[in-house]
Design a protein around this motif. Sequence first.
Motif, PDB file in Angstrom:
ATOM      1  N   ARG A  55      78.014  58.079 -34.517  1.00  0.00           N
ATOM      2  CA  ARG A  55      76.853  57.186 -34.387  1.00  0.00           C
ATOM      3  C   ARG A  55      77.014  55.893 -35.188  1.00  0.00           C
ATOM      4  O   ARG A  55      76.191  54.989 -35.066  1.00  0.00           O
ATOM      5  CB  ARG A  55      75.583  57.915 -34.818  1.00  0.00           C
ATOM      6  N   TRP A  56      78.037  55.825 -36.031  1.00  0.00           N
ATOM      7  CA  TRP A  56      78.278  54.617 -36.822  1.00  0.00           C
ATOM      8  C   TRP A  56      79.383  53.797 -36.164  1.00  0.00           C
ATOM      9  O   TRP A  56      80.485  54.278 -35.954  1.00  0.00           O
ATOM     10  CB  TRP A  56      78.659  54.975 -38.256  1.00  0.00           C
ATOM     11  N   GLU A  59      74.705  62.454 -42.133  1.00  0.00           N
ATOM     12  CA  GLU A  59      73.291  62.119 -42.239  1.00  0.00           C
ATOM     13  C   GLU A  59      72.813  62.147 -43.681  1.00  0.00           C
ATOM     14  O   GLU A  59      71.894  61.402 -44.056  1.00  0.00           O
ATOM     15  CB  GLU A  59      72.463  63.090 -41.402  1.00  0.00           C
ATOM     16  N   ARG A 105      84.431  55.382 -41.991  1.00  0.00           N
ATOM     17  CA  ARG A 105      82.972  55.508 -41.981  1.00  0.00           C
ATOM     18  C   ARG A 105      82.470  56.182 -43.256  1.00  0.00           C
ATOM     19  O   ARG A 105      81.469  55.771 -43.842  1.00  0.00           O
ATOM     20  CB  ARG A 105      82.537  56.308 -40.758  1.00  0.00           C
ATOM     21  N   ARG A 122      79.182  49.266 -46.899  1.00  0.00           N
ATOM     22  CA  ARG A 122      78.227  49.744 -45.893  1.00  0.00           C
ATOM     23  C   ARG A 122      77.931  48.691 -44.831  1.00  0.00           C
ATOM     24  O   ARG A 122      77.584  49.036 -43.692  1.00  0.00           O
ATOM     25  CB  ARG A 122      76.936  50.224 -46.559  1.00  0.00           C
ATOM     26  N   GLU A 163      74.626  51.207 -37.335  1.00  0.00           N
ATOM     27  CA  GLU A 163      74.174  52.490 -36.801  1.00  0.00           C
ATOM     28  C   GLU A 163      73.711  52.310 -35.362  1.00  0.00           C
ATOM     29  O   GLU A 163      72.887  51.451 -35.058  1.00  0.00           O
ATOM     30  CB  GLU A 163      73.030  53.045 -37.652  1.00  0.00           C
TER      31      GLU A 163
END
Length: 341
Positions: free
Chosen positions: A54-55, A251, A280, A335, A340
């Motif tokens: 999902r990233w 998560e 990630r 980051r 996302e």
Amino acid sequence: MGYRELAAAARGHMGPVCKACPTCNGRACGGGVPGPGAKGSGTVAIRNFEAWERWRLVMDTLYASDGSDPDPSCDFLGRRLSLPLMVAPLGDVHRHYGDELDDLDYNGMVLRAAKAEGTVAWTGDGLRPEVHERACGLIAGLGGAGIPTIKPWSMGAVLKKLEPALAAHPAAVAMDVDGAGLPFLRGQQPPAGPKDVAQLRELADACHGAGVPFVAKGILGPRGALKAGVDAIVVSNHGGRVLDGVPATAEMLPSVVDVVGGELCVLVDGGIRSGVDLFRALALGADAALVCRPVAVAAFGGGEEGVRAYLAQLRAELVDAMAMCGARGVAEVTRDMLLEA
């Protein structure tokens, strides 16, 4: 050989549950335990894998460069690693993957392969005392390049297992504290179960007295991270094998890093399958990561050289991601290099 070729070579040699899939995403093994599956519905291992997906990586190639590759090496508790990735512990290999390799063979294989690639392997613990003892002997013979992992047995049993572990002068000693939930440890002698904060600190003090760091593996949220009182933690749900219905490690990693990052070393495992996944994890704040199931596939498919090939593949993929996102070293992976989905 790449991972897909190693998986093809391993197919049919890993017991009835593991299918040595080209992509180790937890779908084929499902709830297959014994075997490499996850507990109950089997969906936690799948969620671990999908959570990294999902990233998205945000490319940026506008930066000063001398043309050399980014440097993926890192420091881990005073030891320099060639990449921020280690081999996670695997216990009861024959129970979960069949009889072609046992714990003693597997531990030696991954320890030697990891050291040859400039990193370390963590060794599993089990019901047979000789597995842990032999692993500690192998680590000692490799100059401490390994991390013996001890199950959360009764304190008397753990302290006894600490003796050969510390005698090996390893990179660290670990306890997979969430192993308290493994079904096949229940009702065994010595008994296994949760450890309180005072017990963890007693073990950490014993390790520190020998000049060895102590790591708690199996911390899944900020509450546990704040209580741990150790040198490093591994954000982990044990690959989904100890409790169904829990969140993926990807998560939970950012919230753990937000409360303890910089105060202690934060590692993560669960569903990491590529150098992109490793990127990630670093971008979300992990200092390094661990990988397990695909290493087992590589070992069955190509032996020690297969494990080396898989680790080399992950390193090359990480270097490529770093180069394309503007990170010349692992400390520069941040980051804001992720989006996302």
